[in-house]
Design an enzyme around this catalytic site. Structure first.
Site, PDB file in Angstrom:
ATOM      1  N   ASP A 164      10.230   0.349  -4.495  1.00 54.47           N
ATOM      2  CA  ASP A 164       8.882   0.482  -3.954  1.00 54.47           C
ATOM      3  C   ASP A 164       8.856  -0.110  -2.542  1.00 54.47           C
ATOM      4  OD1 ASP A 164       8.583   1.089  -6.713  1.00 54.47           O
ATOM      5  OD2 ASP A 164       6.528   0.326  -6.749  1.00 54.47           O
ATOM      6  N   LYS A 227       2.341   5.675  -3.313  1.00 52.14           N
ATOM      7  CA  LYS A 227       1.652   4.584  -4.012  1.00 52.14           C
ATOM      8  C   LYS A 227       0.572   4.031  -3.100  1.00 52.14           C
ATOM      9  CE  LYS A 227       2.997  -0.071  -5.660  1.00 52.14           C
ATOM     10  NZ  LYS A 227       4.154  -0.936  -6.002  1.00 52.14           N
ATOM     11  N   LYS A 263       1.150   6.742  -7.677  1.00 50.13           N
ATOM     12  CA  LYS A 263       1.024   5.423  -8.315  1.00 50.13           C
ATOM     13  C   LYS A 263      -0.096   4.613  -7.680  1.00 50.13           C
ATOM     14  CE  LYS A 263       3.529   1.056  -9.115  1.00 50.13           C
ATOM     15  NZ  LYS A 263       4.804   0.298  -8.995  1.00 50.13           N
TER      16      LYS A 263
END
Ligand SMILES: *[C@@H]1O[C@H](CO)[C@@H](O)[C@H](O)[C@H]1NC(C)=O
Ligand SMILES: *[C@@H]1O[C@H](CO)[C@@H](O)[C@H](O)[C@H]1NC(C)=O
Length: 327
Positions: A164, A227, A263
């Site tokens: 991430d 995300k 996300k």
């Protein structure tokens, strides 16, 4: 130029080219339309009561169970991994006839220095839940590119299969789309086989238009997921931002045939919130996106509320504190 969202994408993608970049720089998101849509979705009742337990269990399988604290240790990471493997008490699953469905969270998410701990703990628990590591100077991204890339490589070496990353927000704020693309391409390369999840830190991007553009660039550069937030900004995942990102994902899919995951993260704490997110995905992208390969919820405390709600569903009463220890 202000286009309605539905009319968004005009140019073929394939590879990034200057036509495309000049198009990106001109796109505008229709802000009031997005806010109206967000209100519409939020006002709707989410899931019928009789389906709630099933949906909550589904939500569990989307969670990236996360700990990102300065005081993380191998033992709290170990507990987190155990919880990822056994997210809901066995007797509750039995009561729902779901005890043999191997329900686990989608991943665990930790700092790079804790990846080894997580990999070891999950291996010991005999399961292959992926370990996600944040990287690239998370959460601010204010470290040299060289160390940001090295951080990715080291996390992958330690066994993280998802990374991430955070982007350089000032590239977005100053409209340097090509530089942003190049940066994310380098992250992509450093990941090797690992999945790249690109955190846009939407609370720091200034406008919904920038959120759309950054989403597009991140997908073009090879992200597997986009995300919303690190969970450390002052603004977390919101519905208007999510709608813009989901439309970008849809537009990207229409143009390229590639399905990119989404996300939301940051501030998602209640079972009710989780259900609202599931319905949003269902409405915007359809059921085919409701699987862990394409949808994750980044959360640390959400799981305990979901377990409480399932306890209530099964027993008709709310759990006392000691009934559902540790989450
Ligand atoms: C982010 O991008 C800006 C250019 O707008 C640059 O000045 C800055 O050094 C970059 N930050 C990092 C950490 O590389
Ligand atoms: C955002 O989420 C983080 C992590 O869940 C939380 O600590 C913080 O208070 C949230 N901020 C806001 C403004 O909701």
């Amino acid at each position: 130029m202000s286009l309605p969202l539905a009319d968004f994408i005009l140019y073929p993608f394939a590879v990034i080219n200057h036509n495309y970049l000049s198009w990106i720089s001109k796109v505008q998101v229709n802000h009031p339309a997005v806010l109206r849509r967000a209100q519409q979705v939020q006002a709707r009742r989410t899931v019928k009561k009789e389906w709630q337990a099933a949906w909550l269990l589904k939500a569990v399988t989307f969670i990236d169970l996360t700990t990102l604290s300065g005081d993380d240790t191998s033992s709290n990471v170990q507990r987190l991994c155990y919880k990822a493997k056994y997210p809901i008490r066995e007797d509750l699953l039995k009561a729902l006839n779901m005890h043999d469905k191997d329900i686990t969270t989608a991943a665990v998410c930790v700092y790079p220095a804790r990846v080894c701990d997580a990999v070891r703990a999950l291996k010991a628990a005999g399961c292959n839940i992926p370990v996600a590591s944040v990287a690239t100077g998370f959460p601010a991204g204010q470290t040299h590119l060289k160390t940001r890339l090295e951080e990715i490589r080291l996390a992958v070496e330690d066994g993280a299969s998802e990374i991430d990353v955070v982007i350089n927000r000032s590239l977005v704020l100053t409209g340097q789309w090509e530089a942003l693309y190049d940066e994310i391409r380098q992250f992509r390369k450093a990941c090797g086989e690992a999945h790249l999840k690109t955190i846009l830190a939407t609370g720091e991007l200034g406008s919904l238009t920038n959120v759309y553009k950054a989403s597009m660039i991140a997908m073009m550069a090879g992200s597997d997921f986009i995300k919303t937030s690190t969970g450390k900004e002052t603004v977390n995942a919101t519905f208007p931002v999510a709608i813009v990102m989901l439309r970008a994902i849809r537009d990207f899919f229409w143009k390229t045939g590639n399905k990119i995951g989404f996300k939301p993260a940051g501030g998602i704490r209640s079972a009710k919130d989780a259900l609202a997110w599931l319905s949003l995905i269902k409405e915007e992208l359809g059921d085919e996106w409701l699987k862990p390969e394409l949808f994750r919820i980044g959360a640390s405390t959400l799981l305990s509320d979901i377990e409480r709600q399932i306890y209530h569903h099964v027993t008709g009463r709310y759990a006392a504190y000691h009934d559902l220890p540790m989450s």
